[in-house]
Design a protein around this motif. Structure first.
Motif, mmCIF file in Angstrom:
data_model
loop_
_atom_site.group_PDB
_atom_site.id
_atom_site.type_symbol
_atom_site.label_atom_id
_atom_site.label_comp_id
_atom_site.label_asym_id
_atom_site.label_seq_id
_atom_site.Cartn_x
_atom_site.Cartn_y
_atom_site.Cartn_z
ATOM 1 N N PRO A 80 33.589 23.888 21.449
ATOM 2 C CA PRO A 80 33.063 23.290 20.210
ATOM 3 C C PRO A 80 31.680 22.690 20.433
ATOM 4 C CG PRO A 80 34.858 21.964 21.104
ATOM 5 C CD PRO A 80 34.760 23.190 21.949
ATOM 6 N N ILE A 81 30.874 22.712 19.372
ATOM 7 C CA ILE A 81 29.542 22.110 19.394
ATOM 8 C C ILE A 81 29.663 20.595 19.226
ATOM 9 C CG2 ILE A 81 27.286 22.058 18.255
ATOM 10 C CD1 ILE A 81 27.987 24.711 19.696
ATOM 11 N N ARG A 82 30.554 20.196 18.314
ATOM 12 C CA ARG A 82 30.789 18.775 18.042
ATOM 13 C C ARG A 82 32.031 18.640 17.161
ATOM 14 N NH1 ARG A 82 26.439 20.078 14.655
ATOM 15 N NH2 ARG A 82 26.815 19.721 12.465
ATOM 16 N N GLN A 83 32.417 17.434 16.887
ATOM 17 C CA GLN A 83 33.513 17.145 15.963
ATOM 18 C C GLN A 83 32.921 16.887 14.577
ATOM 19 O OE1 GLN A 83 37.189 15.955 16.527
ATOM 20 N NE2 GLN A 83 36.880 17.708 17.873
ATOM 21 N N VAL A 84 33.646 17.323 13.540
ATOM 22 C CA VAL A 84 33.239 17.082 12.156
ATOM 23 C C VAL A 84 34.456 16.617 11.364
ATOM 24 C CG1 VAL A 84 31.336 18.741 12.140
ATOM 25 C CG2 VAL A 84 33.633 19.497 11.493
ATOM 26 N N ARG A 85 34.200 15.990 10.241
ATOM 27 C CA ARG A 85 35.257 15.578 9.319
ATOM 28 C C ARG A 85 35.444 16.705 8.321
ATOM 29 N NH1 ARG A 85 39.112 12.069 9.856
ATOM 30 N NH2 ARG A 85 39.748 11.042 7.963
ATOM 31 N N ALA A 86 36.651 17.251 8.226
ATOM 32 C CA ALA A 86 36.923 18.379 7.335
ATOM 33 C C ALA A 86 37.992 17.985 6.324
ATOM 34 C CB ALA A 86 37.380 19.586 8.139
ATOM 35 N N LYS A 87 37.867 18.532 5.113
ATOM 36 C CA LYS A 87 38.849 18.311 4.052
ATOM 37 C C LYS A 87 39.580 19.608 3.782
ATOM 38 C CE LYS A 87 36.006 14.901 1.682
ATOM 39 N NZ LYS A 87 35.342 14.553 0.427
ATOM 40 N N ASP A 88 40.885 19.505 3.561
ATOM 41 C CA ASP A 88 41.667 20.656 3.127
ATOM 42 C C ASP A 88 42.798 20.159 2.238
ATOM 43 O OD1 ASP A 88 43.734 19.711 4.774
ATOM 44 O OD2 ASP A 88 43.357 21.156 6.351
ATOM 45 N N ALA A 89 43.726 21.027 1.913
ATOM 46 C CA ALA A 89 44.816 20.670 0.994
ATOM 47 C C ALA A 89 45.688 19.539 1.545
ATOM 48 C CB ALA A 89 45.672 21.893 0.706
ATOM 49 N N ARG A 90 45.689 19.374 2.853
ATOM 50 C CA ARG A 90 46.504 18.327 3.468
ATOM 51 C C ARG A 90 45.776 16.992 3.576
ATOM 52 N NH1 ARG A 90 48.002 23.217 6.283
ATOM 53 N NH2 ARG A 90 46.077 23.049 7.423
ATOM 54 N N GLY A 91 44.491 16.966 3.249
ATOM 55 C CA GLY A 91 43.709 15.730 3.360
ATOM 56 C C GLY A 91 42.496 15.913 4.245
ATOM 57 N N GLU A 92 42.062 14.827 4.898
ATOM 58 C CA GLU A 92 40.904 14.861 5.787
ATOM 59 C C GLU A 92 41.345 14.730 7.231
ATOM 60 O OE1 GLU A 92 37.552 12.371 4.936
ATOM 61 O OE2 GLU A 92 37.924 12.467 2.787
ATOM 62 N N THR A 93 40.589 15.389 8.108
ATOM 63 C CA THR A 93 40.887 15.325 9.533
ATOM 64 C C THR A 93 39.617 15.565 10.330
ATOM 65 O OG1 THR A 93 42.313 16.192 11.271
ATOM 66 C CG2 THR A 93 41.496 17.771 9.687
ATOM 67 N N ASP A 94 39.578 15.052 11.547
ATOM 68 C CA ASP A 94 38.491 15.368 12.469
ATOM 69 C C ASP A 94 38.839 16.675 13.166
ATOM 70 O OD1 ASP A 94 36.964 13.083 11.933
ATOM 71 O OD2 ASP A 94 38.140 11.882 13.337
ATOM 72 N N THR A 95 37.876 17.572 13.258
ATOM 73 C CA THR A 95 38.139 18.881 13.849
ATOM 74 C C THR A 95 36.919 19.389 14.597
ATOM 75 O OG1 THR A 95 39.020 21.087 13.392
ATOM 76 C CG2 THR A 95 37.452 20.201 11.789
ATOM 77 N N ASN A 96 37.107 20.442 15.362
ATOM 78 C CA ASN A 96 36.031 21.050 16.136
ATOM 79 C C ASN A 96 35.151 21.926 15.252
ATOM 80 O OD1 ASN A 96 36.878 19.976 18.636
ATOM 81 N ND2 ASN A 96 38.395 21.598 18.856
ATOM 82 N N LEU A 97 33.862 21.961 15.589
ATOM 83 C CA LEU A 97 32.895 22.832 14.916
ATOM 84 C C LEU A 97 32.347 23.811 15.942
ATOM 85 C CD1 LEU A 97 31.256 23.239 12.198
ATOM 86 C CD2 LEU A 97 29.419 22.060 13.402
ATOM 87 N N TYR A 98 32.276 25.074 15.565
ATOM 88 C CA TYR A 98 31.776 26.142 16.429
ATOM 89 C C TYR A 98 30.700 26.922 15.685
ATOM 90 C CZ TYR A 98 36.402 25.450 18.574
ATOM 91 O OH TYR A 98 37.525 24.925 19.145
ATOM 92 N N TYR A 99 29.901 27.675 16.436
ATOM 93 C CA TYR A 99 28.996 28.656 15.844
ATOM 94 C C TYR A 99 29.444 30.029 16.302
ATOM 95 C CZ TYR A 99 25.817 25.265 13.905
ATOM 96 O OH TYR A 99 25.280 24.264 13.141
ATOM 97 N N VAL A 100 29.596 30.940 15.345
ATOM 98 C CA VAL A 100 30.047 32.298 15.635
ATOM 99 C C VAL A 100 29.252 33.295 14.798
ATOM 100 C CG1 VAL A 100 32.414 31.565 16.197
ATOM 101 C CG2 VAL A 100 31.862 32.270 13.855
#
Length: 163
Positions: A67-87
């Motif tokens: 991962p490049i860094r951690q980001v805050r992501a939103k989905d149907a289950r709510g918000e969570t911290d997750t990995n960010l990649y470049y592809v």
């Protein structure tokens, strides 16, 4: 950029749009030396309700990317911290989208979610006629589709023929 497109046809009305796509570590020959990394094949769900594209942890592991860094992501289950990649993502008909920022997420039945970050690069068309689905995508956009205008022009053509 020359337009490139693909069309996917289903013999029934499809409840979702899933195409086989390639994913590789981010690579741009203008900035990187050496051979392009290998694309691995994954099922990709096209989701106009998602603002950004997502990969599973399995994709990241198979590609061997960190991962490049951690980001805050939103989905149907709510918000969570997750990995960010470049592809890089290889769509059907060898349409490559380079350096896509994707977050890591839990996906059910597919390993890649194609969001509006990619869909907004071109024209997305979905039609259902005669009990089937026709899904077509083109990058870059070359013209505007307006069904209301097409219907109105068709009505105008019929009136001219009657006269």
């Amino acid at each position: 950029m020359e337009p490139s497109a693909f069309t996917f046809k289903g013999d029934k009305v499809l409840p979702w749009l899933i195409t086989l796509c390639g994913v590789s570590p981010a690579y741009d020959p203008d900035y990187n030396d050496g051979a392009h990394p290998e694309f691995r094949q994954f099922n990709g769900l096209w989701d106009t309700g998602a603002s950004a594209s997502v990969i599973t942890k399995r994709v990241a592991q198979q590609l061997g990317i960190a991962p490049i860094r951690q980001v805050r992501a939103k989905d149907a289950r709510g918000e969570t911290d997750t990995n960010l990649y470049y592809v890089n993502i290889l769509l059907p008909n060898r349409m490559e989208v380079k350096n896509v920022a994707v977050s890591e997420g839990v996906l059910d039945g597919f390993d890649l979610l194609i969001g509006m970050d990619i869909i907004n690069l071109g024209d997305f068309s979905l039609t259902h006629k005669n009990g089937g689905t026709v899904f077509s995508f083109q990058i870059p956009s070359t013209h505007e589709y307006d069904f209301v205008k097409q219907i109105q022009q068709g009505v105008g053509q019929k009136k001219k023929k009657k006269k």
